[in-house]
Design a protein around this motif. Structure first.
Motif, short mmCIF file in Angstrom:
data_model
loop_
_atom_site.label_atom_id
_atom_site.label_comp_id
_atom_site.label_asym_id
_atom_site.label_seq_id
_atom_site.Cartn_x
_atom_site.Cartn_y
_atom_site.Cartn_z
N LYS A 19 0.82 -1.20 0.00
CA LYS A 19 0.00 0.00 0.00
C LYS A 19 0.86 1.26 0.00
O LYS A 19 1.95 1.28 0.58
CB LYS A 19 -0.93 0.01 1.21
CG LYS A 19 -1.95 -1.12 1.21
CD LYS A 19 -2.89 -1.02 2.40
CE LYS A 19 -3.92 -2.14 2.38
NZ LYS A 19 -4.85 -2.05 3.53
N SER A 20 0.35 2.33 -0.63
CA SER A 20 1.04 3.61 -0.70
C SER A 20 0.28 4.64 0.11
O SER A 20 -0.96 4.63 0.16
CB SER A 20 1.17 4.07 -2.16
OG SER A 20 1.89 3.12 -2.93
N PHE A 21 1.03 5.56 0.73
CA PHE A 21 0.42 6.60 1.56
C PHE A 21 1.08 7.95 1.29
O PHE A 21 2.29 8.03 1.06
CB PHE A 21 0.59 6.29 3.05
CG PHE A 21 -0.03 5.00 3.49
CD1 PHE A 21 -1.34 4.97 3.95
CD2 PHE A 21 0.68 3.81 3.44
CE1 PHE A 21 -1.93 3.78 4.35
CE2 PHE A 21 0.10 2.61 3.85
CZ PHE A 21 -1.21 2.60 4.29
N SER A 69 -1.29 4.56 -6.44
CA SER A 69 -0.36 5.16 -7.39
C SER A 69 -0.61 4.61 -8.79
O SER A 69 -1.19 3.53 -8.96
CB SER A 69 1.08 4.86 -6.97
OG SER A 69 1.35 3.47 -7.08
N MET A 70 -0.16 5.35 -9.80
CA MET A 70 -0.36 4.93 -11.19
C MET A 70 0.35 3.60 -11.46
O MET A 70 -0.09 2.81 -12.30
CB MET A 70 0.16 6.01 -12.15
CG MET A 70 -0.60 7.33 -12.06
SD MET A 70 -2.39 7.15 -12.27
CE MET A 70 -2.43 6.64 -13.99
N ALA A 71 1.46 3.33 -10.72
CA ALA A 71 2.20 2.08 -10.94
C ALA A 71 1.39 0.86 -10.51
O ALA A 71 1.63 -0.25 -10.97
CB ALA A 71 3.52 2.13 -10.19
N GLU A 72 0.42 1.08 -9.58
CA GLU A 72 -0.39 -0.03 -9.09
C GLU A 72 -1.57 -0.34 -10.00
O GLU A 72 -2.27 -1.32 -9.79
CB GLU A 72 -0.89 0.29 -7.68
CG GLU A 72 0.20 0.49 -6.66
CD GLU A 72 -0.34 0.96 -5.33
OE1 GLU A 72 -1.49 0.62 -5.02
OE2 GLU A 72 0.36 1.68 -4.61
N ILE A 73 -1.85 0.51 -10.97
CA ILE A 73 -3.00 0.33 -11.85
C ILE A 73 -2.60 -0.56 -13.03
O ILE A 73 -1.64 -0.24 -13.74
CB ILE A 73 -3.52 1.68 -12.37
CG1 ILE A 73 -3.88 2.58 -11.18
CG2 ILE A 73 -4.71 1.49 -13.28
CD1 ILE A 73 -4.31 3.96 -11.59
N PRO A 74 -3.28 -1.68 -13.27
CA PRO A 74 -2.94 -2.56 -14.40
C PRO A 74 -3.01 -1.80 -15.73
O PRO A 74 -3.77 -0.85 -15.88
CB PRO A 74 -4.03 -3.65 -14.32
CG PRO A 74 -4.51 -3.62 -12.90
CD PRO A 74 -4.41 -2.19 -12.48
N ALA A 75 -2.20 -2.25 -16.68
CA ALA A 75 -2.18 -1.61 -18.00
C ALA A 75 -3.57 -1.65 -18.63
O ALA A 75 -4.24 -2.67 -18.60
CB ALA A 75 -1.17 -2.33 -18.89
N GLY A 76 -3.98 -0.50 -19.18
CA GLY A 76 -5.28 -0.42 -19.83
C GLY A 76 -6.42 -0.08 -18.90
O GLY A 76 -7.54 0.14 -19.35
N SER A 77 -6.16 -0.07 -17.58
CA SER A 77 -7.21 0.24 -16.61
C SER A 77 -7.22 1.74 -16.28
O SER A 77 -6.28 2.46 -16.59
CB SER A 77 -6.99 -0.56 -15.31
OG SER A 77 -7.04 -1.94 -15.57
N VAL A 78 -8.31 2.19 -15.65
CA VAL A 78 -8.44 3.58 -15.25
C VAL A 78 -8.76 3.64 -13.77
O VAL A 78 -9.27 2.68 -13.18
CB VAL A 78 -9.55 4.31 -16.06
CG1 VAL A 78 -9.21 4.35 -17.53
CG2 VAL A 78 -10.90 3.64 -15.85
N LEU A 79 -8.49 4.80 -13.15
CA LEU A 79 -8.77 5.02 -11.73
C LEU A 79 -9.99 5.93 -11.62
O LEU A 79 -9.99 7.04 -12.15
CB LEU A 79 -7.57 5.67 -11.05
CG LEU A 79 -7.66 5.79 -9.52
CD1 LEU A 79 -7.69 4.41 -8.89
CD2 LEU A 79 -6.47 6.58 -8.98
N HIS A 80 -11.04 5.47 -10.97
CA HIS A 80 -12.28 6.25 -10.83
C HIS A 80 -12.49 6.62 -9.37
O HIS A 80 -12.44 5.77 -8.48
CB HIS A 80 -13.48 5.43 -11.32
CG HIS A 80 -14.80 6.14 -11.15
ND1 HIS A 80 -15.29 7.01 -12.10
CD2 HIS A 80 -15.71 6.12 -10.14
CE1 HIS A 80 -16.45 7.48 -11.68
NE2 HIS A 80 -16.73 6.96 -10.48
N ASN A 81 -12.72 7.92 -9.09
CA ASN A 81 -13.03 8.39 -7.74
C ASN A 81 -14.53 8.57 -7.60
O ASN A 81 -15.17 9.27 -8.39
CB ASN A 81 -12.31 9.72 -7.46
CG ASN A 81 -10.80 9.55 -7.40
OD1 ASN A 81 -10.31 8.59 -6.81
ND2 ASN A 81 -10.05 10.46 -8.01
N VAL A 82 -15.11 7.92 -6.60
CA VAL A 82 -16.56 7.93 -6.39
C VAL A 82 -17.05 9.32 -5.99
O VAL A 82 -16.47 9.96 -5.11
CB VAL A 82 -16.96 6.92 -5.30
CG1 VAL A 82 -18.46 6.94 -5.07
CG2 VAL A 82 -16.51 5.52 -5.70
#
Length: 368
Positions: A19-21, A69-82
């Motif tokens: 985990k990143s903080f 972090s962006m490094a934890e996101i699989p290739a081709g995936s996006v990060l969505h904030n609720v």
């Protein structure tokens, strides 16, 4: 992403395990709610990462703020904030994926979401299902329980779709002028539904925080903020807060009479002057849980499924988490399947969105 966050912070970034903080130093007048909005991280995640917050937020204190972090996101995936009002269903439709895939990718155990929560979304690859059947291996890995749930949901959505089409057909046909048939008033004996108890309240004492109060009543900090429309976690001595509902109990409201059939669909968009005596209302009031009718995203009308109210009844629905109220038309009977025994109504997508529901299942008060 980490460099963007540390540019507005005075400490830096730390990685613990997987985990990143963000390490954030508390400035004067800052609140947990403000920090959560600043970094798009739920208040509960920040509290869980910092046991020292049980004693309250202190100036100069360094706290850990979870982030992906962006490094934890699989290739081709996006990060969505609720954002407020979003549900797993609406997010899955936005990205063209299933609710189950969103839950699996983010390790979710239920439908509850927090405002600001970060979700990893792996967009699905479009498949022309009309021309090419699904691979056999995909069917083989699906459990019997999942297939049963899928069939039940599809059947329920089809039933709701047929009810909507039938209602639209009735509304589009010619109607006699000023003819409203009112059924004779009859008292009907029915089994009493179970409903939540009255709101419990708590008077804030000196030194108490949202976290300590939430722990005392086994509630979540986000729920206390939602129930009480708080804009920060600052509390005042003597302030009265809603901290939850009482134990489930039998409803004391009798089901009396048959509401009249309203002649125009426009009536469900207009609140009557006096709901207790307005034409068609028999002063029947119930409280309980509401949930979305899946597969109704293509309709813009406020529609509901109810266990006993006749089809065509106009029903007032109030979200008890934020007091937002709408009028919706009953288009079918709530099936006695699955988890529906815990519900009093199911809502179309338009009604669900208009009530600004935060969670997939939420408390409502209905009157008709």
């Amino acid at each position: 992403m980490a460099s963007e966050l540390t540019s507005v912070d005075s400490v830096g970034v730390e990685r613990i395990g997987d985990k990143s903080f963000i390490l954030h130093e508390v400035d004067p007048k800052e609140t947990l709610f403000g920090i959560s909005r600043r970094y798009n991280s739920p208040v509960s995640d920040i509290v869980n990462a910092n046991p020292v917050l049980k004693g309250g937020l202190k100036i100069g204190q360094t706290i850990k703020v979870p982030y992906i972090s962006m490094a934890e996101i699989p290739a081709g995936s996006v990060l969505h904030n609720v954002v407020p009002g979003e549900t797993l269903f609406s997010i899955s439709k936005k990205y063209g994926v299933t609710v189950e895939s969103v839950m699996k990718d983010n390790g979710l155990k239920g439908n509850d979401l927090s405002v600001g929560q970060s979700l990893i979304i792996e967009p699905a690859v479009p498949i022309a299902v009309e021309k090419e059947p699904a691979p056999v291996v995909a069917v083989a890995t699906t459990t019997v329980e999942t297939k049963s749930e899928t069939r039940a949901k599809a059947k329920e959505a089809k039933k709701a779709e047929d009810a909507v089409k039938e209602q639209e057909k009735i509304e589009s046909s010619p109607k006699p002028e000023a003819i409203i048939t009112e059924a004779p008033e009859v008292i009907a004996e029915t089994s009493k539904p179970m409903v939540p108890g009255e709101w419990r309240s708590h008077t804030v004492q000196a030194g108490e925080t949202l976290f300590s109060i939430a722990s005392q009543y086994s509630a979540r900090v986000e729920d206390l903020i939602t129930w009480n429309a708080l804009t920060s976690n600052n509390l005042q001595d003597g302030q009265v807060l809603k901290v939850g509902r009482g134990a489930m109990q039998e409803s004391t409201v009798p089901v009396i009479g048959t509401p009249r059939v309203v002649s125009s669909v426009d009536e469900m968009m207009v609140e009557p002057a006096d709901a207790a005596t307005s034409g068609g209302f028999k002063n029947i009031k119930e409280t309980g849980q509401a949930e979305l009718i899946e597969g109704t995203g293509g309709h813009k009308k406020y529609l509901v499924l109810h266990r006993t109210a006749p089809v065509g009844t106009i029903m007032r629905v109030k979200n008890e988490e934020n007091d937002v109220t709408i009028f919706a038309r009953v288009v079918g009977t709530l099936p006695e399947t699955g988890d529906n025994s815990k519900l009093i109504i199911k809502l179309s997508q338009a009604a669900f969105d208009q009530l600004k529901a935060v969670n997939g299942r939420f408390p409502v008060e209905v009157m008709y």
